[in-house]
Design an enzyme around this catalytic site. Structure first.
Site, PDB file in Angstrom:
ATOM      1  N   PRO A 187       7.378  -4.098  11.239  1.00 44.19           N
ATOM      2  CA  PRO A 187       7.911  -5.398  10.826  1.00 44.19           C
ATOM      3  C   PRO A 187       7.217  -6.028   9.624  1.00 44.19           C
ATOM      4  CG  PRO A 187       6.473  -5.681  12.720  1.00 44.19           C
ATOM      5  CD  PRO A 187       6.530  -4.198  12.440  1.00 44.19           C
ATOM      6  N   GLN A 188       6.014  -5.566   9.254  1.00 44.81           N
ATOM      7  CA  GLN A 188       5.258  -6.233   8.191  1.00 44.81           C
ATOM      8  C   GLN A 188       5.994  -6.200   6.848  1.00 44.81           C
ATOM      9  OE1 GLN A 188       3.692  -3.968  10.309  1.00 44.81           O
ATOM     10  NE2 GLN A 188       2.890  -5.675  11.525  1.00 44.81           N
ATOM     11  N   CYS A 209       0.821  -1.211   0.000  1.00 42.19           N
ATOM     12  CA  CYS A 209       0.000   0.000   0.000  1.00 42.19           C
ATOM     13  C   CYS A 209       0.854   1.261   0.000  1.00 42.19           C
ATOM     14  CB  CYS A 209      -0.946   0.007   1.197  1.00 42.19           C
ATOM     15  SG  CYS A 209      -0.120  -0.086   2.802  1.00 42.19           S
ATOM     16  N   GLY A 233     -11.239  -8.018   4.939  1.00 45.30           N
ATOM     17  CA  GLY A 233      -9.970  -8.622   4.554  1.00 45.30           C
ATOM     18  C   GLY A 233      -9.507  -9.557   5.659  1.00 45.30           C
ATOM     19  N   GLU A 284      -2.316  -9.862   6.954  1.00 47.85           N
ATOM     20  CA  GLU A 284      -1.521  -9.565   8.145  1.00 47.85           C
ATOM     21  C   GLU A 284      -1.939  -8.248   8.793  1.00 47.85           C
ATOM     22  OE1 GLU A 284       2.618  -9.619   7.321  1.00 47.85           O
ATOM     23  OE2 GLU A 284       2.645 -11.691   6.623  1.00 47.85           O
ATOM     24  N   ILE A 292      -4.889  -6.666   8.739  1.00 47.73           N
ATOM     25  CA  ILE A 292      -6.173  -6.822   9.414  1.00 47.73           C
ATOM     26  C   ILE A 292      -6.015  -7.642  10.695  1.00 47.73           C
ATOM     27  CG2 ILE A 292      -8.435  -7.956   9.239  1.00 47.73           C
ATOM     28  CD1 ILE A 292      -8.346  -5.237   7.905  1.00 47.73           C
ATOM     29  N   GLN A 302       6.529  -8.889   3.610  1.00 49.05           N
ATOM     30  CA  GLN A 302       6.123  -8.551   2.238  1.00 49.05           C
ATOM     31  C   GLN A 302       7.300  -8.672   1.271  1.00 49.05           C
ATOM     32  OE1 GLN A 302       4.673  -4.705   3.380  1.00 49.05           O
ATOM     33  NE2 GLN A 302       2.527  -5.335   3.373  1.00 49.05           N
ATOM     34  N   SER A 309       9.763   2.878   5.951  1.00 51.64           N
ATOM     35  CA  SER A 309       8.313   2.726   6.043  1.00 51.64           C
ATOM     36  C   SER A 309       7.665   3.975   6.617  1.00 51.64           C
ATOM     37  CB  SER A 309       7.962   1.527   6.939  1.00 51.64           C
ATOM     38  OG  SER A 309       8.452   0.330   6.383  1.00 51.64           O
TER      39      SER A 309
END
Length: 428
Positions: free
Chosen positions: A112-113, A50, A186, A189, A191, A117, A106
């Protein structure tokens, strides 16, 4: 050997442009093959989230064609994309990719996401067959560096993320979350993180709507929630005080009409909505409705800023680790160049040896004395091995390139001979 990366992110482009450049998971296999063919490279990977869309390529690709391909693939205005994009080369590309992996680039510092990804982007490129030894080496090194940063700094010890920011905003609108109902659209991760944060804040009424019921149920069960399908959203919306959406749908899953009808049924009790998806899941016109507070990922930036200060010191430590990592990686890459040169040199040497050996064997077969054959073999092989270096050294000497002569001494292990000769006094 080297690398480059090209793309856009939340720092350089608004969400309206980012959603036009985003790739759905279903698009990636074909897009990877198309990009590889267009840029004339064997190695390319695509990271699309995103907040960013980036291409990672081996440097044998034409970097001028990277943005050209991205523009053409999405039918965008090339000038517009160029104004909001960036390209990094070699060490800068390595450093950038490491910063991405560590969450330093970020919207939420240290989140950490992004590492997951990036690992997914690597796996998808592997599956598509567009990754070779160069990109694979870089990805693995980035993963190792990210782990080192997480272990040795405090960059990820506080729960600061898009999901956390969304929960923080919800708490500002609703004083007691335990009395509210959340509709989460959704089941990825992000959500799941939203559900976890809301649950930790006391919210117990959670509904998870997803394209597949099995995935919705799997996530809902973790928080004693209720599963639903995307088609159920219009009927569920009036129950929801909080709506958070993050799907990979190419079109909105929640329109202005459904939101308007829900508000009427709620008798204009306020609704808090967060659209984390790119492309957007909730039609922007929903924000025009009274009693609905709609936020996008860009709107969360102010909330995130308030939570970043605690990670600044850790980020400085992480930057040092990344700089060291990028330097070491490029040093290893250069050493691989030396290995390739040595391999070629050995192949050439062995080829000369084989030619002379074949001549020697033929001479022996014709009855030439062994001592004479060995002497001729040694002399011929020595002359051929010496020929090219001799030509180059004489050329360097005639051109006054003393630094090359000194380097040749070191390379050939004859230190001091040129230096001592250079120091000898001259006599008239």
């Amino acid at each position: 050997m080297g690398y480059f990366t090209a793309g856009i992110n939340h720092r350089t482009a608004p969400v309206a442009l980012r959603e036009q450049v985003a790739f759905s998971p279903e698009q990636l296999p074909e897009a990877l093959q198309d990009a590889r063919h267009f840029m004339h490279t064997d190695e390319v990977a695509i990271l699309s989230t995103c907040n960013r869309t980036e291409l990672y390529c081996a440097s044998n690709a034409d970097y001028h064609k990277a943005l050209e391909w991205l523009t053409g693939y999405h039918n965008l205005d090339q000038k517009l994309l160029s104004q909001h994009s960036y390209i990094h080369h070699d060490k800068a590309a390595v450093r950038h990719m490491m910063r991405v992996a560590c969450g330093l680039d970020s919207m939420v510092l240290g989140e950490p996401q992004i590492l997951g990804q990036l690992k997914s982007a690597y796996a998808q490129a592997q599956e598509a067959g567009t990754i070779g030894s160069l990109l694979s080496r870089l990805f693995q090194y980035c993963f190792t560096t990210a782990k080192q940063v997480r272990t040795n700094t405090a960059i990820g010890r506080q729960p600061v993320s898009i999901a956390y920011a969304a929960t923080t905003l919800a708490k500002q609108i609703f004083a007691d979350l335990s009395e509210n109902t959340a509709l989460l659209i959704g089941a990825g991760e992000t959500i799941e993180l939203v559900a976890r944060h809301l649950h930790q804040q006391g919210l117990r009424n959670i509904i998870v709507a997803n394209r597949t019921m099995s995935r919705a149920k799997l996530l809902a069960d973790r928080f004693d929630g209720k599963p639903a399908l995307l088609s159920d959203i219009p009927h569920l919306l009036p129950q929801a005080d909080i709506v958070v959406s993050s799907t990979a749908s190419p079109v909105p899953v929640l329109g202005k009409g459904s939101a308007e009808r829900a508000i009427k049924k709620r008798k204009h009790r306020p609704m808090f909505m967060v659209d984390i998806a790119v492309p957007r899941d909730i039609e922007p016109e929903v924000a025009e409705l009274p009693d609905i507070f709609l936020y996008t990922v860009d709107d969360l930036h102010d909330v995130i800023q308030d939570n970043m200060q605690q990670r600044q010191d850790a980020a400085k430590e992480a930057e040092l680790l990344i700089e060291t990592g990028a330097f070491e990686f490029m040093s290893q890459l250069r050493s691989l160049d030396a290995v390739n040169v040595l391999r070629s040199y050995r192949q050439n040497t062995e080829s000369l040896r084989d030619i002379e050996l074949e001549k020697a064997m033929l001479a022996l077969a014709n009855g030439t004395p062994a001592e004479q054959v060995l002497t001729q073999f040694a002399r011929s092989l020595t002359n051929k091995l010496m020929h090219t270096p001799s030509v180059q050294l004489k050329k360097a000497a005639s051109e006054g390139q003393n630094s090359r002569l000194e380097w040749a001494e070191e390379l050939l292990g004859i230190h001091g001979r040129y230096e001592n000769r250079a120091k000898e006094p001259t006599h008239s």
